[in-house]
Design a protein around this motif. Structure first.
Motif, PDB file in Angstrom:
ATOM      1  N   ARG A 177       0.843  -1.193   0.000  1.00  0.00           N
ATOM      2  CA  ARG A 177       0.000   0.000   0.000  1.00  0.00           C
ATOM      3  C   ARG A 177       0.874   1.237   0.000  1.00  0.00           C
ATOM      4  O   ARG A 177       2.082   1.173   0.106  1.00  0.00           O
ATOM      5  CB  ARG A 177      -0.915   0.007   1.232  1.00  0.00           C
ATOM      6  CG  ARG A 177      -1.832  -1.202   1.300  1.00  0.00           C
ATOM      7  CD  ARG A 177      -2.693  -1.162   2.536  1.00  0.00           C
ATOM      8  NE  ARG A 177      -3.409  -2.425   2.706  1.00  0.00           N
ATOM      9  CZ  ARG A 177      -4.147  -2.707   3.768  1.00  0.00           C
ATOM     10  NH1 ARG A 177      -4.273  -1.824   4.744  1.00  0.00           N
ATOM     11  NH2 ARG A 177      -4.768  -3.865   3.858  1.00  0.00           N
TER      12      ARG A 177
ATOM     13  N   ARG B  98     -10.521   6.916  -0.508  1.00  0.00           N
ATOM     14  CA  ARG B  98      -9.583   5.889  -0.054  1.00  0.00           C
ATOM     15  C   ARG B  98     -10.385   4.741   0.542  1.00  0.00           C
ATOM     16  O   ARG B  98     -11.227   4.943   1.408  1.00  0.00           O
ATOM     17  CB  ARG B  98      -8.614   6.445   0.981  1.00  0.00           C
ATOM     18  CG  ARG B  98      -7.643   5.392   1.512  1.00  0.00           C
ATOM     19  CD  ARG B  98      -6.568   6.002   2.382  1.00  0.00           C
ATOM     20  NE  ARG B  98      -5.670   6.842   1.605  1.00  0.00           N
ATOM     21  CZ  ARG B  98      -4.673   6.361   0.880  1.00  0.00           C
ATOM     22  NH1 ARG B  98      -4.446   5.059   0.833  1.00  0.00           N
ATOM     23  NH2 ARG B  98      -3.894   7.164   0.191  1.00  0.00           N
TER      24      ARG B  98
ATOM     25  N   GLN C 132      -6.717   1.561   4.592  1.00  0.00           N
ATOM     26  CA  GLN C 132      -5.661   2.315   5.262  1.00  0.00           C
ATOM     27  C   GLN C 132      -4.325   2.021   4.578  1.00  0.00           C
ATOM     28  O   GLN C 132      -4.067   0.899   4.171  1.00  0.00           O
ATOM     29  CB  GLN C 132      -5.578   1.908   6.736  1.00  0.00           C
ATOM     30  CG  GLN C 132      -6.848   2.165   7.526  1.00  0.00           C
ATOM     31  CD  GLN C 132      -7.080   3.638   7.814  1.00  0.00           C
ATOM     32  OE1 GLN C 132      -6.339   4.501   7.356  1.00  0.00           O
ATOM     33  NE2 GLN C 132      -8.102   3.926   8.592  1.00  0.00           N
TER      34      GLN C 132
ATOM     35  N   ASN D  30      -1.763   5.145   4.203  1.00  0.00           N
ATOM     36  CA  ASN D  30      -1.014   6.375   4.045  1.00  0.00           C
ATOM     37  C   ASN D  30       0.017   6.488   5.161  1.00  0.00           C
ATOM     38  O   ASN D  30      -0.336   6.678   6.322  1.00  0.00           O
ATOM     39  CB  ASN D  30      -1.980   7.570   4.080  1.00  0.00           C
ATOM     40  CG  ASN D  30      -1.294   8.884   3.751  1.00  0.00           C
ATOM     41  OD1 ASN D  30      -0.235   9.188   4.283  1.00  0.00           O
ATOM     42  ND2 ASN D  30      -1.905   9.661   2.880  1.00  0.00           N
TER      43      ASN D  30
ATOM     44  N   TYR E 286      -0.087   9.699   7.406  1.00  0.00           N
ATOM     45  CA  TYR E 286      -1.206   9.695   8.355  1.00  0.00           C
ATOM     46  C   TYR E 286      -0.923   8.720   9.504  1.00  0.00           C
ATOM     47  O   TYR E 286      -1.206   9.015  10.670  1.00  0.00           O
ATOM     48  CB  TYR E 286      -2.488   9.306   7.619  1.00  0.00           C
ATOM     49  CG  TYR E 286      -3.754   9.599   8.390  1.00  0.00           C
ATOM     50  CD1 TYR E 286      -4.279  10.891   8.412  1.00  0.00           C
ATOM     51  CD2 TYR E 286      -4.430   8.595   9.061  1.00  0.00           C
ATOM     52  CE1 TYR E 286      -5.446  11.177   9.090  1.00  0.00           C
ATOM     53  CE2 TYR E 286      -5.601   8.873   9.750  1.00  0.00           C
ATOM     54  CZ  TYR E 286      -6.109  10.160   9.763  1.00  0.00           C
ATOM     55  OH  TYR E 286      -7.265  10.437  10.443  1.00  0.00           O
ATOM     56  N   ALA E 287      -0.341   7.582   9.182  1.00  0.00           N
ATOM     57  CA  ALA E 287      -0.004   6.602  10.216  1.00  0.00           C
ATOM     58  C   ALA E 287       1.003   7.183  11.205  1.00  0.00           C
ATOM     59  O   ALA E 287       0.904   6.972  12.422  1.00  0.00           O
ATOM     60  CB  ALA E 287       0.549   5.337   9.580  1.00  0.00           C
TER      61      ALA E 287
ATOM     62  N   HIS F 286     -11.577  11.220   3.965  1.00  0.00           N
ATOM     63  CA  HIS F 286     -11.428  10.030   3.121  1.00  0.00           C
ATOM     64  C   HIS F 286     -11.394  10.351   1.638  1.00  0.00           C
ATOM     65  O   HIS F 286     -11.124   9.469   0.814  1.00  0.00           O
ATOM     66  CB  HIS F 286     -12.600   9.081   3.368  1.00  0.00           C
ATOM     67  CG  HIS F 286     -13.846   9.492   2.632  1.00  0.00           C
ATOM     68  ND1 HIS F 286     -14.464  10.698   2.859  1.00  0.00           N
ATOM     69  CD2 HIS F 286     -14.552   8.861   1.654  1.00  0.00           C
ATOM     70  CE1 HIS F 286     -15.517  10.787   2.053  1.00  0.00           C
ATOM     71  NE2 HIS F 286     -15.594   9.710   1.319  1.00  0.00           N
TER      72      HIS F 286
ATOM     73  N   THR G 261      -7.028   8.905   4.771  1.00  0.00           N
ATOM     74  CA  THR G 261      -7.446   7.757   5.569  1.00  0.00           C
ATOM     75  C   THR G 261      -8.731   7.160   5.023  1.00  0.00           C
ATOM     76  O   THR G 261      -9.348   7.690   4.098  1.00  0.00           O
ATOM     77  CB  THR G 261      -7.637   8.159   7.051  1.00  0.00           C
ATOM     78  OG1 THR G 261      -7.811   6.985   7.843  1.00  0.00           O
ATOM     79  CG2 THR G 261      -8.865   9.044   7.228  1.00  0.00           C
ATOM     80  N   SER G 262      -9.140   6.059   5.600  1.00  0.00           N
ATOM     81  CA  SER G 262     -10.375   5.388   5.223  1.00  0.00           C
ATOM     82  C   SER G 262     -11.201   5.134   6.481  1.00  0.00           C
ATOM     83  O   SER G 262     -10.651   4.824   7.538  1.00  0.00           O
ATOM     84  CB  SER G 262     -10.076   4.051   4.536  1.00  0.00           C
ATOM     85  OG  SER G 262     -11.267   3.294   4.363  1.00  0.00           O
ATOM     86  N   ASN G 263     -12.516   5.265   6.358  1.00  0.00           N
ATOM     87  CA  ASN G 263     -13.417   4.994   7.474  1.00  0.00           C
ATOM     88  C   ASN G 263     -14.207   3.698   7.274  1.00  0.00           C
ATOM     89  O   ASN G 263     -15.179   3.454   7.983  1.00  0.00           O
ATOM     90  CB  ASN G 263     -14.388   6.167   7.649  1.00  0.00           C
ATOM     91  CG  ASN G 263     -13.668   7.462   7.909  1.00  0.00           C
ATOM     92  OD1 ASN G 263     -12.998   7.615   8.918  1.00  0.00           O
ATOM     93  ND2 ASN G 263     -13.789   8.415   6.984  1.00  0.00           N
TER      94      ASN G 263
END
Length: 281
Positions: free
Chosen positions: A13, A38, A41, A43, A46-47, A85, A91-93
């Motif tokens: 990823r 997105r 997860q 990125n 972001y992490a 997102h 990020t992704s939810n």
């Protein structure tokens, strides 16, 4: 951030991967651009930010503990919206739908963690309890007043309710709060792709009203938190009840509601890569 970048590469990823291209953005000046969502997860930037946040929350807790005031301090950890997102898409939810700036669950549903202070009755607060009753950021002010042993100020928190009872005698308070309706109103276009919308939730049912298309969607969130099944056509009574609640609330707060402009004229100015004609006023 090196560790997060290496981890993303190991998982296959990265910041520009796992992106789904959606519908055109709803603005006249975004020629040919589409919503970019997105879906996983991945990125690393972001992490790294989340890791840094986690570390510093721990530093705050350690400082309170070193100064022997942790037991006398109320700590609240929450967010004002779901993760961003779309478009820049850090990020992704998933499995919740959409994200920041939208009234879908991905934009509204966030965790709230409260560590109350140990007040007079140290056995009154039940630690490690998970409460699934929906609450609101508007509840924080009256909650902090009660947990601090201060009097309520109802003229200053008209829409909020103290959540202290959920931590001390949760039975009756959960029943009462679960029957409460929660409202949202976002009468704007959002840079991420959302369009003007209002929403109301009571219990497990949620109604969304979209002004651009003059449509309503109804979801049963217990079995469908991702809002994949619109029940507006079959659950007519729930739709009508929530619709009346939303109408009354919008009228009560004097909400500004968008409406079509019958005099609006358009001039064609571009054609997107898929052949779609984009227009501007």
């Amino acid at each position: 951030m090196a560790a997060q970048t290496a981890r993303a590469e190991t998982l296959g990823r990265g910041a520009d991967r796992d992106i789904e291209i959606g519908e055109p953005l709803p603005y006249w000046n975004t020629t040919g651009a589409r919503v970019r969502r997105r879906r996983l997860q991945g990125n690393p930037t972001y992490a790294a930010m989340i890791s840094n946040l986690d570390t510093n929350v721990g530093r705050v807790a350690d400082a309170l503990r070193r100064n022997a005031i942790l037991d006398d301090t109320v700590v609240v950890f929450t967010s004002d919206n779901g993760g961003l997102h779309s478009n820049s898409a850090p990020t992704s939810n998933e499995p919740l739908s959409e994200g920041k700036g939208w009234l879908e669950e991905g934009g509204l549903r966030v965790p709230m963690i409260i560590k109350p202070a140990c007040l007079r009755d140290r056995d009154a607060v039940q630690g490690g309890t998970t409460v699934h009753t929906p609450v609101s950021g508007l509840d924080l002010f009256p909650t902090l007043l009660e947990l601090s042993g201060l009097s309520q100020l109802p003229e200053r928190h008209l829409d909020g309710r103290s959540l202290a009872g959920l931590m001390t005698h949760p039975g009756p308070d959960i029943d009462e709060l679960s029957r409460r309706a929660l409202f949202w109103h976002f009468p704007h276009y959002n840079y991420g792709g959302a369009s003007p919308c209002s929403a109301v939730r009571r219990g497990r049912w949620k109604l969304m009203r979209r002004y651009e298309t003059a449509t309503e969607s109804l979801f049963e969130l217990t079995s469908d938190p991702g809002e994949t099944l619109n029940l507006a056509a079959t659950e007519v009574s729930h739709r009508a009840d929530l619709g009346r609640l939303l109408d009354d609330w919008l009228r009560d707060v004097h909400a500004l509601v968008p409406r079509p402009n019958p005099s609006r004229q358009f001039d064609e100015y571009d054609v997107g890569s898929d052949g779609t004609t984009y227009e501007r006023p």
